[in-house]
Design an enzyme around this catalytic site. Structure first.
Site, PDB file in Angstrom:
ATOM      1  N   PHE A  80      -1.141   0.492  -3.988  1.00 35.61           N
ATOM      2  CA  PHE A  80      -1.494   1.069  -2.610  1.00 35.61           C
ATOM      3  C   PHE A  80      -2.506   2.393  -2.949  1.00 35.61           C
ATOM      4  CE2 PHE A  80       2.819   3.671  -2.034  1.00 35.61           C
ATOM      5  CZ  PHE A  80       2.415   4.570  -3.287  1.00 35.61           C
ATOM      6  N   GLU A  81      -3.020   3.061  -1.987  1.00 36.85           N
ATOM      7  CA  GLU A  81      -4.122   3.949  -2.007  1.00 36.85           C
ATOM      8  C   GLU A  81      -5.509   3.269  -2.614  1.00 36.85           C
ATOM      9  OE1 GLU A  81      -4.036   7.139  -0.791  1.00 36.85           O
ATOM     10  OE2 GLU A  81      -2.109   7.065  -0.393  1.00 36.85           O
ATOM     11  N   GLY A  82      -5.584   2.119  -2.270  1.00 39.86           N
ATOM     12  CA  GLY A  82      -6.723   1.447  -2.866  1.00 39.86           C
ATOM     13  C   GLY A  82      -6.221   0.405  -4.189  1.00 39.86           C
ATOM     14  N   THR A  83      -6.328  -0.630  -4.062  1.00 36.42           N
ATOM     15  CA  THR A  83      -5.612  -1.560  -5.436  1.00 36.42           C
ATOM     16  C   THR A  83      -6.538  -1.333  -6.649  1.00 36.42           C
ATOM     17  OG1 THR A  83      -7.108  -3.528  -5.274  1.00 36.42           O
ATOM     18  CG2 THR A  83      -4.894  -3.379  -4.199  1.00 36.42           C
ATOM     19  N   ASN A  84      -6.062  -1.330  -8.055  1.00 38.78           N
ATOM     20  CA  ASN A  84      -6.930  -0.884  -8.965  1.00 38.78           C
ATOM     21  C   ASN A  84      -8.160  -1.969  -9.207  1.00 38.78           C
ATOM     22  OD1 ASN A  84      -5.055   1.116  -9.203  1.00 38.78           O
ATOM     23  ND2 ASN A  84      -4.415   0.687 -11.402  1.00 38.78           N
TER      24      ASN A  84
HETATM   25  C1  FAD Z   1       5.129   0.230  -0.139  1.00 44.49           C
HETATM   26  C2  FAD Z   1       3.932   0.213   0.419  1.00 44.49           C
HETATM   27  C3  FAD Z   1       3.377   1.297   1.216  1.00 44.49           C
HETATM   28  C4  FAD Z   1       2.048   1.198   1.910  1.00 44.49           C
HETATM   29  N1  FAD Z   1       1.703   2.410   2.642  1.00 44.49           N
HETATM   30  C5  FAD Z   1       0.619   2.346   3.103  1.00 44.49           C
HETATM   31  C6  FAD Z   1       0.133   3.274   4.093  1.00 44.49           C
HETATM   32  O1  FAD Z   1       0.922   4.502   4.330  1.00 44.49           O
HETATM   33  N2  FAD Z   1      -0.942   3.160   4.756  1.00 44.49           N
HETATM   34  C7  FAD Z   1      -1.706   2.063   4.827  1.00 44.49           C
HETATM   35  O2  FAD Z   1      -2.859   1.914   5.309  1.00 44.49           O
HETATM   36  N3  FAD Z   1      -1.374   1.191   3.891  1.00 44.49           N
HETATM   37  C8  FAD Z   1      -0.193   0.996   3.261  1.00 44.49           C
HETATM   38  N4  FAD Z   1       0.170   0.147   2.367  1.00 44.49           N
HETATM   39  C9  FAD Z   1      -0.688  -1.111   2.303  1.00 44.49           C
HETATM   40  C10 FAD Z   1      -1.533  -1.019   0.981  1.00 44.49           C
HETATM   41  O3  FAD Z   1      -2.506  -0.185   1.012  1.00 44.49           O
HETATM   42  C11 FAD Z   1      -2.208  -2.602   0.719  1.00 44.49           C
HETATM   43  O4  FAD Z   1      -0.979  -3.395   0.425  1.00 44.49           O
HETATM   44  C12 FAD Z   1      -2.983  -2.244  -0.384  1.00 44.49           C
HETATM   45  O5  FAD Z   1      -4.275  -2.022   0.005  1.00 44.49           O
HETATM   46  C13 FAD Z   1      -3.445  -3.920  -0.651  1.00 44.49           C
HETATM   47  O6  FAD Z   1      -3.785  -4.687   0.377  1.00 44.49           O
HETATM   48  P1  FAD Z   1      -3.170  -6.047   0.477  1.00 44.49           P
HETATM   49  O7  FAD Z   1      -1.873  -6.033   0.365  1.00 44.49           O
HETATM   50  O8  FAD Z   1      -3.701  -6.562   2.090  1.00 44.49           O
HETATM   51  O9  FAD Z   1      -3.717  -6.931  -0.761  1.00 44.49           O
HETATM   52  P2  FAD Z   1      -5.005  -8.008  -0.677  1.00 44.49           P
HETATM   53  O10 FAD Z   1      -6.157  -7.139  -0.141  1.00 44.49           O
HETATM   54  O11 FAD Z   1      -4.529  -9.439  -0.107  1.00 44.49           O
HETATM   55  O12 FAD Z   1      -5.298  -8.168  -2.174  1.00 44.49           O
HETATM   56  C14 FAD Z   1      -4.322  -9.033  -3.211  1.00 44.49           C
HETATM   57  C15 FAD Z   1      -4.782  -8.953  -4.325  1.00 44.49           C
HETATM   58  O13 FAD Z   1      -6.140  -9.271  -4.509  1.00 44.49           O
HETATM   59  C16 FAD Z   1      -7.031  -8.184  -4.906  1.00 44.49           C
HETATM   60  N5  FAD Z   1      -8.294  -8.193  -4.350  1.00 44.49           N
HETATM   61  C17 FAD Z   1      -8.469  -8.154  -2.988  1.00 44.49           C
HETATM   62  N6  FAD Z   1      -9.744  -8.176  -2.762  1.00 44.49           N
HETATM   63  C18 FAD Z   1     -10.355  -8.126  -3.893  1.00 44.49           C
HETATM   64  C19 FAD Z   1     -11.938  -8.257  -4.155  1.00 44.49           C
HETATM   65  N7  FAD Z   1     -12.721  -8.082  -3.289  1.00 44.49           N
HETATM   66  N8  FAD Z   1     -12.098  -8.312  -5.650  1.00 44.49           N
HETATM   67  C20 FAD Z   1     -11.121  -8.486  -6.565  1.00 44.49           C
HETATM   68  N9  FAD Z   1      -9.766  -8.300  -6.413  1.00 44.49           N
HETATM   69  C21 FAD Z   1      -9.544  -8.212  -4.767  1.00 44.49           C
HETATM   70  C22 FAD Z   1      -6.244  -7.152  -4.668  1.00 44.49           C
HETATM   71  O14 FAD Z   1      -6.769  -6.018  -5.797  1.00 44.49           O
HETATM   72  C23 FAD Z   1      -4.692  -7.666  -5.209  1.00 44.49           C
HETATM   73  O15 FAD Z   1      -4.680  -7.591  -6.307  1.00 44.49           O
HETATM   74  C24 FAD Z   1       1.427  -0.004   1.728  1.00 44.49           C
HETATM   75  C25 FAD Z   1       1.629  -1.053   1.024  1.00 44.49           C
HETATM   76  C26 FAD Z   1       3.046  -0.805   0.320  1.00 44.49           C
HETATM   77  C27 FAD Z   1       3.419  -2.192  -0.642  1.00 44.49           C
END
Ligand code: FAD
Length: 368
Positions: A181-185
């Site tokens: 969270f907070e932007g994946t690494n």
């Molecule tokens: C416990 C928890 C609390 C959270 N709290 C909040 C919150 O308070 N507010 C909020 O807004 N969100 C919240 N989130 C959401 C969280 O920010 C997202 O889960 C996270 O940003 C990843 O998005 P996604 O789950 O849609 O994964 P996806 O976007 O589907 O990504 C899946 C994988 O693919 C990779 N990926 C995606 N796109 C690319 C790319 N272009 N290039 C390379 N790799 C890529 C990602 O890095 C990841 O490894 C929360 C999630 C959890 C699990």
């Protein structure tokens, strides 16, 4: 950006998610169906929401990095107590070098992330600077440190580390979310690389235009070529480092120089298509993160020597800097070299084959 009253008509909360960690924090989906937002609940001007969202993410990432550093310290405090008291082969396990290596590695990395979040916080306090790359670097390094160290702490604990009776497994589960969270690494590495490429990219675009009309652009081309020739041989000066850390400062300067040249070559070779070249983006980001952390360490250790008044009194800080910076700069050098020499086409071939067939690797001969 706008505020939505949680009790407004059309706002519905999903069920509580059953998560692997951070169980004290409720996580639910929030559904918005035809929700009306009164104009007085708008934050800032129309069109300014993205900037507000980014600023919130920036401060969140910095807090996450500082929290990761504290979590790392706490789980290692428990693991070190175990290493001091648990005896095997007639001596405490903490006296074995393979255990000491884990403690020392966590210590220098913890020193580095503390240096980086403090440096970045001072930028935030000063204001007026865009610090999104620095906060992203802190978040990536801090989150990976906390997860890696939780695993190492569990390893130091041995079999009891796997038991729910002790805090190690919870630390592994809780720290895992920070990479997501907070932007994946992954996204943050792309952000660091692509934002870092923007300025040299714009510069090279102007140069590219100049090459198309060379007679009208002799001045631009002349200063570019002169600048390029100079950049090939001169490193950026690092003037504020303590002389005791001159060798480490020089390593950083060399990597800054090599990364700048590497980035320029990447841009010249790939142009806009660099947006699709994530192997390269990841390497540039990894090198940039290690360089930023090293600069923060150099600055922290330099300040510590000045504060102590003499080198021996700052021996602990010097050890940290003299371990962290060469390690980080070796990693950075590897990444920079791999911008030009790599096996990226083969990586793509292996990944594509695996994803097309659904079989990760050739099936073992015994299973055929
Ligand atoms: C416990 C928890 C609390 C959270 N709290 C909040 C919150 O308070 N507010 C909020 O807004 N969100 C919240 N989130 C959401 C969280 O920010 C997202 O889960 C996270 O940003 C990843 O998005 P996604 O789950 O849609 O994964 P996806 O976007 O589907 O990504 C899946 C994988 O693919 C990779 N990926 C995606 N796109 C690319 C790319 N272009 N290039 C390379 N790799 C890529 C990602 O890095 C990841 O490894 C929360 C999630 C959890 C699990």
């Amino acid at each position: 950006a706008f505020i939505v009253n949680a009790h407004a008509e059309g706002v519905r909360l999903g069920g509580l998610e059953s998560k692997m960690g951070i169980k004290a924090s409720d996580t639910r989906a929030v559904f918005f169906e035809n929700v009306k937002v009164p104009v007085e609940d708008r934050l800032g001007g129309v069109g300014g929401g993205f900037k507000i969202a980014l600023e919130i993410l920036n401060s969140g990432r910095l807090g996450l990095a500082a929290g990761s550093a504290r979590g790392t310290r706490e789980i290692m405090r428990i693991a070190m107590e175990h290493a001091r008291t648990r005896e095997q082969f007639g001596r405490p396990i903490g006296s074995f070098e393979m255990i000491q290596k884990k403690v020392a590695q966590a210590a220098v990395d913890c020193y580095a992330i503390d240096a980086a979040w403090m440096l970045t916080s001072s930028m935030v306090d000063r204001g007026g600077i865009d610090f999104s790359l620095e906060t992203a670097a802190c978040k990536v390094f801090g989150s990976e440190l906390a997860f890696r160290t939780s695993n190492e702490a569990l390893q130091i604990a041995g079999g009891i580390g796997y038991s729910k009776e002790y805090p190690y497994e919870q630390s592994v589960r809780d720290s895992r979310i920070n990479l997501i969270f907070e932007g994946t690494n992954e996204i943050l590495r792309a952000l660091i690389a692509l934002s870092g490429l923007q300025q040299p990219g714009e510069h090279l675009k102007a140069i590219g235009k100049a090459f198309k009309a060379p007679l009208r652009s002799l001045g631009v081309l002349g200063s570019y070529l002169a600048g390029r020739a100079k950049r090939q041989v001169t490193k950026p000066p690092i003037t504020q480092a303590h002389p005791a850390l001159a060798a480490e400062a020089d390593m950083i300067a060399s990597n800054v120089h090599d990364l700048a040249l590497g980035v320029e070559r990447v841009l010249m070779k790939h142009g806009k298509a660099v947006i699709e070249r994530q192997y390269l983006q990841e390497r540039m980001a990894n090198a940039a993160i290690d360089i930023y952390l090293s600069i923060a360490v150099l600055s922290r250790a330099t300040a510590a020597i000045h504060r102590a008044g003499e080198e021996p009194a700052a021996a602990e800080d010097l050890d940290m800097a003299r371990l962290f910076i060469p390690m980080a700069m070796r990693r950075a050098r590897r990444h920079i070299r791999a911008l030009a020499n790599n096996q990226d086409a083969r990586l793509t071939a292996v990944a594509s084959r695996a994803m097309e067939t659904g079989e990760l690797a050739p099936v073992p001969e015994t299973d055929r």
